[in-house]
Design an enzyme around this catalytic site. Structure first.
Site, PDB file in Angstrom:
ATOM      1  N   ASN A  53     -13.217  -0.144  49.237  1.00  0.00           N
ATOM      2  CA  ASN A  53     -12.173   0.030  48.226  1.00  0.00           C
ATOM      3  C   ASN A  53     -11.152   1.011  48.785  1.00  0.00           C
ATOM      4  OD1 ASN A  53     -14.794  -0.134  45.896  1.00  0.00           O
ATOM      5  ND2 ASN A  53     -13.234  -1.693  46.116  1.00  0.00           N
ATOM      6  N   PHE A 113     -22.300  -6.125  23.937  1.00  0.00           N
ATOM      7  CA  PHE A 113     -21.337  -5.262  24.628  1.00  0.00           C
ATOM      8  C   PHE A 113     -19.935  -5.861  24.655  1.00  0.00           C
ATOM      9  CE2 PHE A 113     -25.513  -4.284  26.261  1.00  0.00           C
ATOM     10  CZ  PHE A 113     -25.543  -2.897  26.203  1.00  0.00           C
ATOM     11  N   GLU A 152     -18.196  -3.938  50.593  1.00  0.00           N
ATOM     12  CA  GLU A 152     -16.743  -3.991  50.650  1.00  0.00           C
ATOM     13  C   GLU A 152     -16.208  -2.574  50.788  1.00  0.00           C
ATOM     14  OE1 GLU A 152     -15.479  -5.795  47.028  1.00  0.00           O
ATOM     15  OE2 GLU A 152     -15.912  -4.047  45.792  1.00  0.00           O
ATOM     16  N   GLU A 170     -22.605 -15.223  49.687  1.00  0.00           N
ATOM     17  CA  GLU A 170     -23.509 -14.486  50.567  1.00  0.00           C
ATOM     18  C   GLU A 170     -24.884 -14.367  49.923  1.00  0.00           C
ATOM     19  OE1 GLU A 170     -21.489 -10.799  51.097  1.00  0.00           O
ATOM     20  OE2 GLU A 170     -22.143  -9.964  49.194  1.00  0.00           O
ATOM     21  N   GLU A 213     -18.622   0.556  50.220  1.00  0.00           N
ATOM     22  CA  GLU A 213     -19.753   0.223  49.360  1.00  0.00           C
ATOM     23  C   GLU A 213     -20.822  -0.522  50.154  1.00  0.00           C
ATOM     24  OE1 GLU A 213     -18.250  -1.957  46.004  1.00  0.00           O
ATOM     25  OE2 GLU A 213     -17.372  -0.168  45.098  1.00  0.00           O
ATOM     26  N   LYS A 268     -11.997  -9.904  51.238  1.00  0.00           N
ATOM     27  CA  LYS A 268     -13.440  -9.715  51.402  1.00  0.00           C
ATOM     28  C   LYS A 268     -14.008 -10.515  52.576  1.00  0.00           C
ATOM     29  CE  LYS A 268     -13.619  -7.079  47.723  1.00  0.00           C
ATOM     30  NZ  LYS A 268     -12.193  -6.927  47.473  1.00  0.00           N
TER      31      LYS A 268
END
Length: 651
Positions: free
Chosen positions: A289, A347, A287, A200, A274, A116
């Site tokens: 993928n 969740f 990033e 960031e 993205e 990254k």
């Protein structure tokens, strides 16, 4: 074209690759761990090879075992799916050394985009917009705090090798940076074997919009965008294509920047760039993928392209027979990720057997990608996703309504799932208006999810459905000719009604409403299908003696239909109170107790960390809900915990 392909993955993506291979006439080889011995992908493949224990590190992440399986079966190429080895340059290099073809991009492109930190430098050099931040490795928490202060809060702490929400934290203060840095680094090391972290600027009200690219040896195209802003804990929950937010100029600019980045690394195959998009439609590279995305079906639905097929064709040396201007954009597609998780418990993962599993049918424009069937086991070893439910329509509103109907028709029992929550999300007024951000779930469901309350019209419809179900349970094949009076209790609230009709048509009259119902339901059936007035609907029906439970568009109501004299007595019955468990810290999920932050006799304050439980490779911090003193330690670090197992007791 290849004659035989090995799929280095499991579950729904392995099944998905098998489907494309069958259409192309290519034989398939599945690999499986001990936990997946009876899985659907193993059954569907032409051959299957066992590659080790349940732990991913000893099976699906073992390059040596996968290469050996390919050699033993005569497979010429390997499709990695997503996750596992799909973005490991070392895997691609090992395949090339073994004389096997990797169905994906070159190793150099994976290495460049997989880091990254390096990928942001490459993006900036290629003229792609990037988020302000510190592009470099950070040694420790103290340096992280210093850098965060220079960038300005809030900041995003990320693992350099990260993905899937792991090793990622938002921090709004020095304390949160210090804690978040340590937690992100720990998760990154355990999940990726790489503890490098970068920081960031966190964009407020961000949208997550990504561009699908497809490249061969000669050209690179963009296949429009996907809006993936509906996320929980940085994991995508709902995705759609196209985005309701982009105008044509922004769409074109994002597509062209995505293509520029792909060309900068000599990309081939399917990939995704993205972006974070702010409220002014400014977009910043997040990033790339270098693999097929989980949410690829929505792109397939609007373009008519089979992305898996094109990955295979490109890997076999074919070129794209169409250009950018020939990439169509037809209608709207929405995907929801159906997870084995318990919304009522924050969740948390729900493991166990799928006692009942029936995918939606009789709903137009529906696609289901899954790797399970009735009787399958949802394991603690892997991602808890059960299926991806996709709907397509000529416009967004049609796709949404088809999604809500399909969710109601998706019948899963044996484990907890998030179907009701998904229905509540796609039915939310803000979602329907397209006012999305990655904070949507946190803002609209701040206290989690425990069901929605139906509005007045839907409540009357559910009273009518409950009356009909009660009528069919009571009278079976021979309903009386004369009207009957009954009281419909929904969550103990009485609704006196009069019912008359047949086994498929009834009229239900209540206080201030009258509903005509036409539908089908037999005692024991899991679904009511029909129409109440002009509204078509599907309602799930579960026996819960002496009554039954109705599930509809995120609402769950306990129903009981009785004669008026019985109703009068029921209203006098006391309500059974649940036991008081407030003096215990209970494990909210099955998992491993990683650490305890307190000792017996210690005073704790509300919000203070008590323990860390790991499940599905995610570390969950359990905190005190009130001030108190620890009176007993009930479990030790390293213990395997069952759901609701006591960890601590308080005075």
């Amino acid at each position: 074209m290849f004659k035989k392909i090995l799929i280095a993955n499991r579950g729904e993506i392995a099944v998905r690759v098998i489907q494309s291979c069958r259409r192309l006439g290519i034989a398939t080889v599945a690999v499986y761990s001990e936990a997946d011995r009876d899985s659907l992908h193993v059954e569907l493949a032409d051959e299957a090879v066992a590659i080790g224990p349940a732990a991913s590190s000893e099976s699906y992440l073992s390059i040596e075992k996968i290469v050996a399986a390919a050699k033993a079966t005569g497979a010429e190429a390997i499709h990695p799916g997503f996750g596992f080895l799909s973005e490991k340059a070392a895997f691609v290099e090992a395949l090339e050394k073994a004389g096997l073809v990797f169905i994906g991009p070159p190793a150099a492109a994976i290495a460049a985009m997989g880091d990254k930190i390096e990928s942001k430098k490459l993006a900036a050099a290629a003229g792609v917009s990037t988020v302000p931040g510190y592009i470099g490795e950070i040694a420790d928490a103290a340096e992280a705090v210093k850098i965060a202060g220079e960038i300005g809060y809030p900041v995003m702490i990320k693992a350099s090798a990260g993905g899937g929400g792991k090793g990622m934290r938002i921090a709004r203060s020095e304390a949160e940076v210090a804690e978040g840095f340590r937690a992100a680094r720990s998760e990154a090391k355990s999940s990726f074997g790489d503890e490098r972290i970068f920081i960031e600027k966190y964009v407020e009200e961000p949208r997550h919009i990504e561009i699908q690219v497809l490249a061969d040896a000669e050209r690179c195209l963009y296949l429009w965008e996907r809006e993936c802003s509906i996320q929980r804990r940085h994991q995508k929950v709902v995705e759609e294509a196209p985005s309701p937010f982009l105008d044509e100029a922004t769409r074109k600019a994002m597509g062209e920047q995505a293509v520029a980045l792909a060309r900068a690394v000599d990309y081939r195959s399917a990939g995704t760039v993205e972006f974070i998009v702010d409220r002014e439609r400014n977009f910043y590279f997040l990033e790339m993928n270098t693999r097929l995305q989980v949410e690829h079906p929505v792109t397939e639905m609007i373009t008519g392209l089979d992305l898996v097929e094109w990955m295979i064709r490109i890997a076999a040396g074919e070129t794209l027979p169409f250009g950018q201007h020939q990439v169509k954009r037809d209608g709207w597609a929405i995907e929801t990720r159906v997870y084995a998780e318990d919304p009522a418990r924050g969740f948390l993962p729900s493991i166990g057997r799928l006692v009942q599993y029936a995918e939606p049918r009789l709903v137009e424009g529906v696609r289901v990608d899954s790797g399970v069937r009735a009787g399958a086991e949802i394991s603690m070893f892997y991602d808890p996703m059960i299926a991806k439910l996709v709907t397509h329509g000529p416009d967004r509103e049609t796709a949404i309504q088809r999604m809500r109907t399909a969710l109601d028709a998706f019948h899963i029992r044996g484990i907890r799932h998030n179907i009701g929550f998904l229905s509540a999300v796609v039915g939310h007024p803000r979602f329907r208006e397209g006012r999305l951000s990655t904070n949507f779930i946190a803002e609209e469901f701040p206290d989690g999810f425990s069901g929605v309350a139906p509005g007045p019209d839907d409540l009357h419809r559910l009273v009518a459905v409950a009356a009909f179900v009660g009528w069919r349970r009571e009278f079976r094949a021979s309903p009386p000719a004369a009207p009957v009076e009954r009281v419909v209790f929904l969550d103990r609230v009485p609704h006196p009604v009069t019912i008359e009709g047949t086994t498929v048509d009834v009229v239900v009259r209540g206080q201030g409403f009258e509903r005509e119902l036409r539908g089908t339901w037999e005692p024991g059936a899991p679904l009511f299908r029909g129409a109440v007035g002009s509204r078509s609907l599907v309602v799930q029906v579960d026996a819960e003696e002496p009554g039954f439970r109705l599930s509809f568009e995120g609402a769950e109501l306990l129903a009981l239909v009785v004669a008026p004299p019985v109703a009068a007595l029921l209203e006098l019955m006391p309500v059974k109170q649940p036991p008081d468990l407030s003096k215990f810290l209970l494990s909210p999920m099955p998992g491993l107790l990683v650490s305890l932050a307190v000792e017996q006799g210690q005073e704790v304050k509300a919000g203070e960390e008590l323990a860390v439980v790991e499940a599905m490779k995610m570390e969950n911090v359990l905190r005190a809900t009130a001030d108190g003193r620890v009176s007993a330690i009930k479990a030790s670090p390293g213990d395997s915990l069952a759901v609701d197992q006591a960890i601590l007791e308080f005075e």
